[in-house]
Design an enzyme around this catalytic site. Structure first.
Site, mmCIF file in Angstrom:
data_model
loop_
_atom_site.group_PDB
_atom_site.id
_atom_site.type_symbol
_atom_site.label_atom_id
_atom_site.label_comp_id
_atom_site.label_asym_id
_atom_site.label_seq_id
_atom_site.Cartn_x
_atom_site.Cartn_y
_atom_site.Cartn_z
ATOM 1 N N ARG A 1 33.231 -15.063 -55.897
ATOM 2 C CA ARG A 1 32.344 -14.260 -56.753
ATOM 3 C C ARG A 1 33.048 -12.966 -57.161
ATOM 4 O O ARG A 1 32.989 -12.543 -58.316
ATOM 5 C CB ARG A 1 31.025 -13.959 -56.024
ATOM 6 C CG ARG A 1 30.182 -15.197 -55.768
ATOM 7 C CD ARG A 1 28.809 -14.844 -55.242
ATOM 8 N NE ARG A 1 28.795 -14.286 -53.899
ATOM 9 C CZ ARG A 1 28.691 -14.988 -52.763
ATOM 10 N NH1 ARG A 1 28.590 -16.305 -52.829
ATOM 11 N NH2 ARG A 1 28.660 -14.387 -51.580
ATOM 12 N N LYS B 1 17.675 -2.932 -63.507
ATOM 13 C CA LYS B 1 17.027 -4.041 -64.209
ATOM 14 C C LYS B 1 16.083 -4.779 -63.276
ATOM 15 O O LYS B 1 16.387 -4.980 -62.098
ATOM 16 C CB LYS B 1 18.111 -4.986 -64.702
ATOM 17 C CG LYS B 1 17.624 -5.936 -65.757
ATOM 18 C CD LYS B 1 18.416 -7.214 -65.756
ATOM 19 C CE LYS B 1 17.906 -8.131 -64.678
ATOM 20 N NZ LYS B 1 18.467 -9.486 -64.763
ATOM 21 N N GLU C 1 12.422 -6.083 -68.076
ATOM 22 C CA GLU C 1 12.754 -7.433 -68.553
ATOM 23 C C GLU C 1 11.631 -8.432 -68.305
ATOM 24 O O GLU C 1 11.585 -9.084 -67.256
ATOM 25 C CB GLU C 1 14.040 -7.928 -67.869
ATOM 26 C CG GLU C 1 14.465 -9.313 -68.359
ATOM 27 C CD GLU C 1 15.744 -9.834 -67.685
ATOM 28 O OE1 GLU C 1 16.304 -9.119 -66.846
ATOM 29 O OE2 GLU C 1 16.156 -10.951 -68.002
ATOM 30 N N LYS D 1 14.273 -5.554 -72.233
ATOM 31 C CA LYS D 1 15.139 -6.745 -72.264
ATOM 32 C C LYS D 1 14.248 -7.982 -72.336
ATOM 33 O O LYS D 1 13.843 -8.539 -71.304
ATOM 34 C CB LYS D 1 16.028 -6.786 -71.019
ATOM 35 C CG LYS D 1 16.886 -8.053 -70.926
ATOM 36 C CD LYS D 1 17.997 -7.941 -69.896
ATOM 37 C CE LYS D 1 18.691 -9.260 -69.691
ATOM 38 N NZ LYS D 1 19.931 -9.157 -68.921
HETATM 39 C C1 5MM Z 1 17.393 -14.105 -67.940
HETATM 40 O O1 5MM Z 1 18.550 -13.828 -67.234
HETATM 41 C C2 5MM Z 1 19.173 -12.583 -67.501
HETATM 42 C C3 5MM Z 1 19.988 -12.629 -68.752
HETATM 43 O O2 5MM Z 1 20.896 -13.711 -68.646
HETATM 44 P P1 5MM Z 1 20.914 -14.836 -69.787
HETATM 45 O O3 5MM Z 1 21.456 -14.137 -71.008
HETATM 46 O O4 5MM Z 1 21.858 -15.851 -69.210
HETATM 47 O O5 5MM Z 1 19.532 -15.362 -69.970
HETATM 48 C C4 5MM Z 1 20.061 -12.240 -66.319
HETATM 49 O O6 5MM Z 1 20.388 -10.869 -66.324
HETATM 50 C C5 5MM Z 1 19.373 -12.596 -65.032
HETATM 51 O O7 5MM Z 1 18.280 -11.756 -64.847
HETATM 52 C C6 5MM Z 1 20.393 -12.471 -63.924
HETATM 53 O O8 5MM Z 1 21.388 -13.442 -64.143
HETATM 54 C C7 5MM Z 1 19.801 -12.630 -62.543
HETATM 55 O O9 5MM Z 1 19.115 -13.836 -62.495
HETATM 56 P P2 5MM Z 1 18.592 -14.414 -61.094
HETATM 57 O O10 5MM Z 1 17.910 -15.693 -61.510
HETATM 58 O O11 5MM Z 1 19.805 -14.668 -60.286
HETATM 59 O O12 5MM Z 1 17.682 -13.416 -60.513
#
Ligand code: 5MM
Length: 340
Positions: A46, A136, A177, A219
């Site tokens: 990662r 976020k 978001e 967002k």
């Molecule tokens: C909706 O996901 C967020 C934006 O990513 P995409 O453009 O791929 O839709 C993204 O920031 C998301 O919140 C993070 O990847 C964290 O997601 P998880 O599911 O791991 O909490």
């Protein structure tokens, strides 16, 4: 609360030509992404993956902010530079995902509530010390026959508002978001209706919690057809539906809207953002905060091999550049052909 500072940070994130790299995938999500290329998700893999993204030379011309996960904000580059400093030295503002994920909402089948408010004040203080300038929190709204319920929308809106107020208390800009998922057969008008109702409740809650809107960013999902809807809306239809919906419910005091890509293809997410900005000026900046749409090609190019880092960085740089152009409505499919 230093309102002026909050507003300055929010405006810097949505400065012209730039947007956000969302690299805040939690443990489960990054594993899912790595599974697609057959790479084991370990602390080191990662770190190496995020390192290649953050070290991409020149991407700072199109990237104003980077969202990190709790593990990532404590990690460093291959040259031992803490990621937060690596980003800050390039003029990229470091941000942090602070929610603890969307969990099933008890009593409401098929719906989710985002957790993570307990102890958030203390965590915010630590993240501020670690260098986070913005945060976020993602709420997840699912469209189905009988859902979303009003209760689910209100519960998620209240959690978002409590999070946003705590962020501002700590001097950190909250990115709010609320994601209406694109999963399902519903059409674009159903997505529009649910998105409008979701945002209406979010802004009601933010108002009630005395959140300073000029020091926030939104967002959201774009207003699009459900993934399995037989009639897929065009980029122009998405742009028109999204902008007209948001004009009705997002206050002009909000400096910017940084869309998530939500499972759209990389090119589609760029095209849709471009179509919105090509419409002319709007009450808010219209930008991106993409995870998959910025990373998917880079991840495929990487395959977990250090020999592929340069190719992966070229792929990431290219998507950042295309989305930078979409911020001004000057992207065209021809840009894809001139990819490195
Ligand atoms: C909706 O996901 C967020 C934006 O990513 P995409 O453009 O791929 O839709 C993204 O920031 C998301 O919140 C993070 O990847 C964290 O997601 P998880 O599911 O791991 O909490």
């Amino acid at each position: 609360m230093d309102k002026q500072r909050l507003a300055e940070i929010a405006q810097a994130i949505v400065q012209p030509g730039k947007g956000i790299l969302a690299a805040d995938e939690s443990g489960g999500t990054i594993k899912k992404r790595f599974d697609t290329i057959g790479v084991a998700s370990t602390e080191e893999s990662r770190r190496a993956y995020r390192d290649l993204l953050f070290s991409t030379e020149g991407a700072e011309a199109y990237i104003s902010g980077g969202i990190l996960f709790d593990e990532t904000i404590r990690q460093s580059s291959h040259q031992d530079t803490p990621f937060v400093r690596l980003l800050a030295d390039k003029g990229i503002l470091p941000g942090i995902k602070v929610d603890k994920g969307a969990k099933p909402l008890a009593g409401f089948a098929g719906e989710k509530i985002t957790e993570g408010l307990d102890g958030l004040r203390e965590r915010m203080a630590e993240y501020r010390e670690l260098g986070a300038k913005f945060a976020k929190w993602r709420a997840v709204i699912t469209i189905g026959d009988e859902i979303p319920t009003r209760f689910c929308l209100e519960a998620n809106a209240r959690a978002l508002a409590r999070y946003a107020a705590l962020c501002q208390e700590a001097g950190i800009v909250p990115i709010v978001e609320p994601e209406v998922l694109m999963d399902g057969r519903h059409d674009i008008s159903r997505c529009r209706a649910v998105t409008a109702e979701t945002l209406q409740r979010v802004y009601d809650a933010l108002f009630e919690h005395c959140v300073y809107l000029e020091g926030t960013l939104l967002k959201p999902n774009m207003v699009i057809s459900g993934q399995d809807c037989p009639q897929q809306a065009s980029a122009e239809q998405v742009a028109e539906a999204t902008v007209s919906c948001f004009r009705q419910v997002v206050p002009a005091a909000v400096p910017g809207i940084v869309f998530l890509s939500g499972g759209q293809s990389s090119e589609q997410a760029t095209e849709n953002l471009n179509a919105m900005n090509a419409m002319g000026t709007h009450p808010w900046e219209l930008s991106f905060s993409y995870g998959r749409a910025l990373q998917a090609h880079a991840l495929q190019a990487w395959q977990g091999k250090s020999d592929n880092i340069a190719a992966a960085q070229r792929a990431f740089y290219h998507r950042a550049k295309c989305n930078g152009a979409a911020r001004a409505g000057t992207y065209s499919r021809a840009m894809e052909e001139t990819a490195a």
